[in-house]
Design a protein around this motif. Structure first.
Motif, PDB file in Angstrom:
ATOM      1  N   ALA A  37     -21.520  28.243  62.151  1.00  0.00           N
ATOM      2  CA  ALA A  37     -21.207  29.664  62.255  1.00  0.00           C
ATOM      3  C   ALA A  37     -19.727  29.874  62.557  1.00  0.00           C
ATOM      4  O   ALA A  37     -19.079  30.744  61.951  1.00  0.00           O
ATOM      5  N   SER A  38     -19.186  29.069  63.460  1.00  0.00           N
ATOM      6  CA  SER A  38     -17.772  29.190  63.802  1.00  0.00           C
ATOM      7  C   SER A  38     -16.878  28.902  62.589  1.00  0.00           C
ATOM      8  O   SER A  38     -15.932  29.638  62.316  1.00  0.00           O
ATOM      9  N   ALA A  39     -17.206  27.852  61.865  1.00  0.00           N
ATOM     10  CA  ALA A  39     -16.408  27.488  60.693  1.00  0.00           C
ATOM     11  C   ALA A  39     -16.481  28.559  59.607  1.00  0.00           C
ATOM     12  O   ALA A  39     -15.513  28.785  58.882  1.00  0.00           O
ATOM     13  N   LEU A  40     -17.621  29.231  59.511  1.00  0.00           N
ATOM     14  CA  LEU A  40     -17.804  30.264  58.488  1.00  0.00           C
ATOM     15  C   LEU A  40     -17.431  31.663  58.983  1.00  0.00           C
ATOM     16  O   LEU A  40     -17.520  32.631  58.231  1.00  0.00           O
ATOM     17  N   ARG A  41     -17.062  31.745  60.268  1.00  0.00           N
ATOM     18  CA  ARG A  41     -16.684  33.019  60.881  1.00  0.00           C
ATOM     19  C   ARG A  41     -17.813  34.050  60.759  1.00  0.00           C
ATOM     20  O   ARG A  41     -17.617  35.182  60.310  1.00  0.00           O
ATOM     21  N   CYS A  42     -18.998  33.583  61.104  1.00  0.00           N
ATOM     22  CA  CYS A  42     -20.146  34.491  61.143  1.00  0.00           C
ATOM     23  C   CYS A  42     -20.957  34.156  62.389  1.00  0.00           C
ATOM     24  O   CYS A  42     -20.638  33.220  63.116  1.00  0.00           O
ATOM     25  N   SER A  43     -21.990  34.904  62.625  1.00  0.00           N
ATOM     26  CA  SER A  43     -22.812  34.646  63.806  1.00  0.00           C
ATOM     27  C   SER A  43     -23.909  33.642  63.477  1.00  0.00           C
ATOM     28  O   SER A  43     -24.275  33.452  62.316  1.00  0.00           O
ATOM     29  N   LYS A  44     -24.432  33.015  64.530  1.00  0.00           N
ATOM     30  CA  LYS A  44     -25.577  32.123  64.346  1.00  0.00           C
ATOM     31  C   LYS A  44     -26.750  32.911  63.790  1.00  0.00           C
ATOM     32  O   LYS A  44     -27.487  32.398  62.933  1.00  0.00           O
ATOM     33  N   SER A  45     -26.931  34.134  64.246  1.00  0.00           N
ATOM     34  CA  SER A  45     -28.062  34.936  63.759  1.00  0.00           C
ATOM     35  C   SER A  45     -27.948  35.189  62.254  1.00  0.00           C
ATOM     36  O   SER A  45     -28.960  35.261  61.558  1.00  0.00           O
ATOM     37  N   THR A  46     -26.726  35.307  61.757  1.00  0.00           N
ATOM     38  CA  THR A  46     -26.542  35.461  60.313  1.00  0.00           C
ATOM     39  C   THR A  46     -27.047  34.225  59.581  1.00  0.00           C
ATOM     40  O   THR A  46     -27.742  34.324  58.572  1.00  0.00           O
ATOM     41  N   LEU A  47     -26.717  33.052  60.117  1.00  0.00           N
ATOM     42  CA  LEU A  47     -27.187  31.812  59.488  1.00  0.00           C
ATOM     43  C   LEU A  47     -28.697  31.690  59.584  1.00  0.00           C
ATOM     44  O   LEU A  47     -29.345  31.188  58.655  1.00  0.00           O
ATOM     45  N   TYR A  48     -29.256  32.173  60.681  1.00  0.00           N
ATOM     46  CA  TYR A  48     -30.713  32.112  60.828  1.00  0.00           C
ATOM     47  C   TYR A  48     -31.437  33.073  59.892  1.00  0.00           C
ATOM     48  O   TYR A  48     -32.652  32.970  59.718  1.00  0.00           O
ATOM     49  N   THR A  49     -30.706  34.005  59.254  1.00  0.00           N
ATOM     50  CA  THR A  49     -31.345  34.819  58.212  1.00  0.00           C
ATOM     51  C   THR A  49     -31.510  34.006  56.926  1.00  0.00           C
ATOM     52  O   THR A  49     -32.318  34.360  56.070  1.00  0.00           O
ATOM     53  N   LEU A  50     -30.751  32.920  56.812  1.00  0.00           N
ATOM     54  CA  LEU A  50     -30.847  32.056  55.632  1.00  0.00           C
ATOM     55  C   LEU A  50     -31.933  30.997  55.790  1.00  0.00           C
ATOM     56  O   LEU A  50     -32.542  30.577  54.805  1.00  0.00           O
ATOM     57  N   ALA A  51     -32.124  30.537  57.024  1.00  0.00           N
ATOM     58  CA  ALA A  51     -33.106  29.474  57.285  1.00  0.00           C
ATOM     59  C   ALA A  51     -33.441  29.477  58.768  1.00  0.00           C
ATOM     60  O   ALA A  51     -32.624  29.884  59.600  1.00  0.00           O
ATOM     61  N   ALA A  52     -34.626  28.983  59.092  1.00  0.00           N
ATOM     62  CA  ALA A  52     -35.117  29.033  60.475  1.00  0.00           C
ATOM     63  C   ALA A  52     -34.545  27.937  61.366  1.00  0.00           C
ATOM     64  O   ALA A  52     -34.654  28.022  62.587  1.00  0.00           O
ATOM     65  N   SER A  53     -33.948  26.907  60.776  1.00  0.00           N
ATOM     66  CA  SER A  53     -33.407  25.803  61.573  1.00  0.00           C
ATOM     67  C   SER A  53     -32.207  25.196  60.852  1.00  0.00           C
ATOM     68  O   SER A  53     -31.994  25.459  59.655  1.00  0.00           O
ATOM     69  N   LYS A  54     -31.457  24.396  61.578  1.00  0.00           N
ATOM     70  CA  LYS A  54     -30.323  23.709  60.954  1.00  0.00           C
ATOM     71  C   LYS A  54     -30.816  22.825  59.818  1.00  0.00           C
ATOM     72  O   LYS A  54     -30.209  22.773  58.745  1.00  0.00           O
TER      73      LYS A  54
END
Length: 195
Positions: A37-54
């Motif tokens: 999330a930091s590298a992409l300059r977005c929130s973790k919650s944004t990434l969790y909209t793409l998938a439920a886990s790393k």
């Protein structure tokens, strides 16, 4: 409403494209969702909209990479009319698609079973495609009257060795360069003009 859906779809695609670039550059085993999330300059919650886990995010990102690469490879092949050029273009395009992949990414890809299986499935699909291109070339007379199944199997064997990193270990060639070498040797060996 359709504008929002279109925007959301584009946003998801853009995030996956950015994740692909990041993972190809740095690998993924050592990165957590917070680092992504930091590298992409977005929130973790944004990434969790793409998938439920790393883990799911990595698998979806690698799937996106292979799907995009396949589309790009096929677009390049579609521009060719000559059978030899189609095989060369296909194999070189596969190599080009893998060229941005860092050693860290390839190591992580092979170490993590779900992504290794994705690579294996894509390699299998690529070998089938090479066989189709060779068969078409034999039918048009562009390639010697070789057993197309054998030539495709020969290509498949080397593609599998490339995928398993055997070629990198024994020759020092990265995957992209190995595909370029395979294209040169394979098409030179079956070219009808060489008879």
């Amino acid at each position: 409403m359709s504008d929002n859906t279109g925007f959301a779809t584009r946003r998801r695609g853009d995030l996956f494209d950015a994740l692909v670039r990041l993972l190809l550059s740095e690998g993924f085993a050592h990165l957590g969702v917070a680092e992504l999330a930091s590298a992409l300059r977005c929130s973790k919650s944004t990434l969790y909209t793409l998938a439920a886990s790393k883990e799911q995010l990595v698998v979806k990102t690698v799937t996106h990479f292979f799907r995009t690469a396949t589309d790009q490879v096929e677009a390049r092949v579609a521009q060719q009319t000559d059978a030899r050029a189609k095989v060369i273009t296909y194999l070189i395009a596969v190599g080009d698609a893998l060229a941005p992949a860092s050693g860290a990414f390839m190591t992580d890809l092979h170490a993590y079973e779900p992504t290794r299986e994705l690579y294996e499935r894509n390699t299998e699909a690529a070998t089938v495609r090479v066989g189709e291109l060779i068969t078409a070339g034999v039918a048009t007379g562009a390639f010697r009257d070789v057993n197309a199944a054998f030539a495709a199997d020969l290509a498949a064997s080397m593609m599998t060795r490339i995928q398993r990193r055997d070629v990198a270990v024994t020759t020092g060639l990265d995957d992209a360069e190995a595909y370029r070498q395979l294209a040169s040797i394979l098409t030179g060996g079956i070219d009808a003009r060489g008879e």
